[in-house]
Design a protein around this motif. Sequence first.
Motif, mmCIF file in Angstrom:
data_model
loop_
_atom_site.group_PDB
_atom_site.id
_atom_site.type_symbol
_atom_site.label_atom_id
_atom_site.label_comp_id
_atom_site.label_asym_id
_atom_site.label_seq_id
_atom_site.Cartn_x
_atom_site.Cartn_y
_atom_site.Cartn_z
ATOM 1 N N MET A 90 66.169 32.863 75.121
ATOM 2 C CA MET A 90 64.882 33.505 75.353
ATOM 3 C C MET A 90 64.277 33.808 73.993
ATOM 4 O O MET A 90 64.947 34.384 73.120
ATOM 5 C CB MET A 90 65.053 34.798 76.157
ATOM 6 N N HIS A 91 63.038 33.412 73.777
ATOM 7 C CA HIS A 91 62.438 33.515 72.448
ATOM 8 C C HIS A 91 61.943 34.918 72.111
ATOM 9 O O HIS A 91 61.511 35.161 70.988
ATOM 10 C CB HIS A 91 61.290 32.526 72.307
ATOM 11 N N VAL A 92 61.953 35.839 73.084
ATOM 12 C CA VAL A 92 61.674 37.251 72.821
ATOM 13 C C VAL A 92 62.825 38.064 73.397
ATOM 14 O O VAL A 92 63.592 37.568 74.223
ATOM 15 C CB VAL A 92 60.339 37.719 73.444
ATOM 16 N N GLY A 93 62.959 39.295 72.949
ATOM 17 C CA GLY A 93 64.060 40.096 73.463
ATOM 18 C C GLY A 93 63.939 41.551 73.077
ATOM 19 O O GLY A 93 62.975 41.975 72.438
ATOM 20 N N LYS A 94 64.951 42.319 73.498
ATOM 21 C CA LYS A 94 65.071 43.738 73.173
ATOM 22 C C LYS A 94 66.294 43.938 72.272
ATOM 23 O O LYS A 94 67.243 43.156 72.330
ATOM 24 C CB LYS A 94 65.239 44.557 74.451
ATOM 25 N N PRO A 95 66.300 44.990 71.477
ATOM 26 C CA PRO A 95 67.477 45.230 70.638
ATOM 27 C C PRO A 95 68.783 45.260 71.425
ATOM 28 O O PRO A 95 69.803 44.754 70.965
ATOM 29 C CB PRO A 95 67.160 46.586 69.994
ATOM 30 N N ALA A 96 68.750 45.837 72.631
ATOM 31 C CA ALA A 96 69.968 45.958 73.429
ATOM 32 C C ALA A 96 70.515 44.617 73.880
ATOM 33 O O ALA A 96 71.659 44.541 74.330
ATOM 34 C CB ALA A 96 69.705 46.847 74.642
ATOM 35 N N TRP A 97 69.701 43.568 73.765
ATOM 36 C CA TRP A 97 70.152 42.242 74.210
ATOM 37 C C TRP A 97 70.790 41.438 73.087
ATOM 38 O O TRP A 97 71.287 40.337 73.321
ATOM 39 C CB TRP A 97 68.965 41.439 74.755
ATOM 40 N N MET A 98 70.769 41.953 71.891
ATOM 41 C CA MET A 98 71.127 41.120 70.749
ATOM 42 C C MET A 98 72.619 40.822 70.645
ATOM 43 O O MET A 98 73.014 39.761 70.192
ATOM 44 C CB MET A 98 70.668 41.777 69.449
ATOM 45 N N SER A 99 73.459 41.763 71.054
ATOM 46 C CA SER A 99 74.895 41.567 70.888
ATOM 47 C C SER A 99 75.448 40.793 72.084
ATOM 48 O O SER A 99 75.410 41.286 73.207
ATOM 49 C CB SER A 99 75.597 42.918 70.769
ATOM 50 N N PRO A 100 75.978 39.590 71.890
ATOM 51 C CA PRO A 100 76.439 38.784 73.021
ATOM 52 C C PRO A 100 77.773 39.270 73.555
ATOM 53 O O PRO A 100 78.540 39.953 72.862
ATOM 54 C CB PRO A 100 76.572 37.386 72.423
ATOM 55 N N GLY A 101 78.038 38.878 74.807
ATOM 56 C CA GLY A 101 79.297 39.234 75.437
ATOM 57 C C GLY A 101 80.416 38.289 75.062
ATOM 58 O O GLY A 101 80.286 37.432 74.179
ATOM 59 N N ALA A 125 50.030 35.212 73.784
ATOM 60 C CA ALA A 125 50.832 35.318 75.012
ATOM 61 C C ALA A 125 52.227 35.838 74.701
ATOM 62 O O ALA A 125 52.778 36.669 75.435
ATOM 63 C CB ALA A 125 50.913 33.953 75.696
ATOM 64 N N GLY A 126 52.809 35.369 73.606
ATOM 65 C CA GLY A 126 54.119 35.865 73.216
ATOM 66 C C GLY A 126 54.093 37.326 72.798
ATOM 67 O O GLY A 126 55.041 38.071 73.015
ATOM 68 N N LEU A 127 52.982 37.752 72.203
ATOM 69 C CA LEU A 127 52.859 39.142 71.778
ATOM 70 C C LEU A 127 52.601 40.091 72.938
ATOM 71 O O LEU A 127 52.840 41.294 72.809
ATOM 72 C CB LEU A 127 51.715 39.269 70.766
ATOM 73 N N ALA A 128 52.139 39.582 74.072
ATOM 74 C CA ALA A 128 51.769 40.456 75.188
ATOM 75 C C ALA A 128 52.930 41.318 75.652
ATOM 76 O O ALA A 128 52.736 42.464 76.076
ATOM 77 C CB ALA A 128 51.226 39.616 76.345
ATOM 78 N N VAL A 129 54.157 40.783 75.582
ATOM 79 C CA VAL A 129 55.298 41.542 76.090
ATOM 80 C C VAL A 129 55.794 42.587 75.093
ATOM 81 O O VAL A 129 56.741 43.323 75.399
ATOM 82 C CB VAL A 129 56.453 40.598 76.500
ATOM 83 N N ARG A 130 55.183 42.681 73.926
ATOM 84 C CA ARG A 130 55.536 43.776 73.020
ATOM 85 C C ARG A 130 55.329 45.120 73.701
ATOM 86 O O ARG A 130 56.072 46.070 73.447
ATOM 87 C CB ARG A 130 54.681 43.715 71.751
ATOM 88 N N HIS A 131 54.331 45.213 74.563
ATOM 89 C CA HIS A 131 54.051 46.467 75.249
ATOM 90 C C HIS A 131 55.136 46.811 76.265
ATOM 91 O O HIS A 131 55.179 47.937 76.770
ATOM 92 C CB HIS A 131 52.681 46.398 75.920
ATOM 93 N N ASP A 132 56.012 45.857 76.572
ATOM 94 C CA ASP A 132 57.169 46.102 77.440
ATOM 95 C C ASP A 132 58.451 46.213 76.617
ATOM 96 O O ASP A 132 59.556 46.139 77.167
ATOM 97 C CB ASP A 132 57.300 44.973 78.465
ATOM 98 N N GLY A 133 58.320 46.359 75.316
ATOM 99 C CA GLY A 133 59.479 46.562 74.460
ATOM 100 C C GLY A 133 60.208 45.294 74.081
ATOM 101 O O GLY A 133 61.371 45.354 73.659
ATOM 102 N N MET A 134 59.547 44.119 74.204
ATOM 103 C CA MET A 134 60.183 42.842 73.865
ATOM 104 C C MET A 134 59.440 42.193 72.706
ATOM 105 O O MET A 134 58.214 42.119 72.715
ATOM 106 C CB MET A 134 60.208 41.925 75.086
ATOM 107 N N PHE A 135 60.213 41.708 71.737
ATOM 108 C CA PHE A 135 59.653 41.184 70.500
ATOM 109 C C PHE A 135 60.325 39.874 70.140
ATOM 110 O O PHE A 135 61.528 39.681 70.377
ATOM 111 C CB PHE A 135 59.861 42.183 69.355
#
Length: 313
Positions: free
Chosen positions: A63-74, A150-160
Amino acid sequence: MAAAVLAFGMAGAALAADAPAVCVPTVTPSGDAVQKASGPALDRGFLWRLEKDGRSSWLYGTMHVGKPAWMSPGARVRAALRQSDILALELDLTDPATLAVFTEPLDAAVMARILTPDRQRRLDRQIALACLPAHALGRLRPILQATTLAGLAVRHDGMFSEWGSEQFLALHARSHAKPVVALEDARTQLRALTGDSEADEIAQVDETLDELESGQARAMGAELAAVWATSDWKKLSDYRRWCDCVKTPADESALQRLLDDRNPGLADGIARVHGQGHRVFAAVGALHMVGPKGLPALLAARGFRVTRQVPAP
């Protein structure tokens, strides 16, 4: 939803990351930032093992955008990274020549024909809503301006884009001295976005602006990210039903350019690097995984034994 928005690619993510927001703060990832910001180490996205010639490689839907909590893989994704010796991405965004392709100026006459006063006003409004300086995207051709927004739109949902999959993978590769290779060139991705004519680009710009203005670009971007974050393979596989992104023949054509037409070249690139004796961790946007023309199917046709790891079968 416009196909160009749904398939917002690595190039757009890189341009978005380079566009400084003035009212939506973010943190640029670093090794320390990832460690401090990451939540529980969960496997997210979609992972396959690729076996051929006595070696295992890996295919990862990103996924080309994400949240900090998603960064560390399982555990499964981390094991795959540990067992690989080369990282293959759609594009090598550390190569200045790659970004130069996306920022090279468009012929002034073509730019004027595409960016009519009305389209420029619509773009300017979206640039302001994205909290960007007025001329932040002015050097980009119109379709890249629209898809970046369009990619920046989800910044308002905490995804970068700064927290997207490729950012972590590139950090991991550098910290473990693993080479990074590109599976396609910048002009291939740019052609997929622009289409074959000015009319194609105009249609995509207009539809992307429609989706930005209605809020659908943000909503669908957030939904696709949630599908990725929960590794919901069933829903991803059925994306054409819920994405509202194939409403016209032009949409169908654009989606084919962005996904199906690029997939054979991406599959060939993965097979080529594996065939050179490497254990490859190939990371490509998750939508490239879906259907009989998706990368798992194409790699199986190229002689790989393809076994899904995340989500578990």
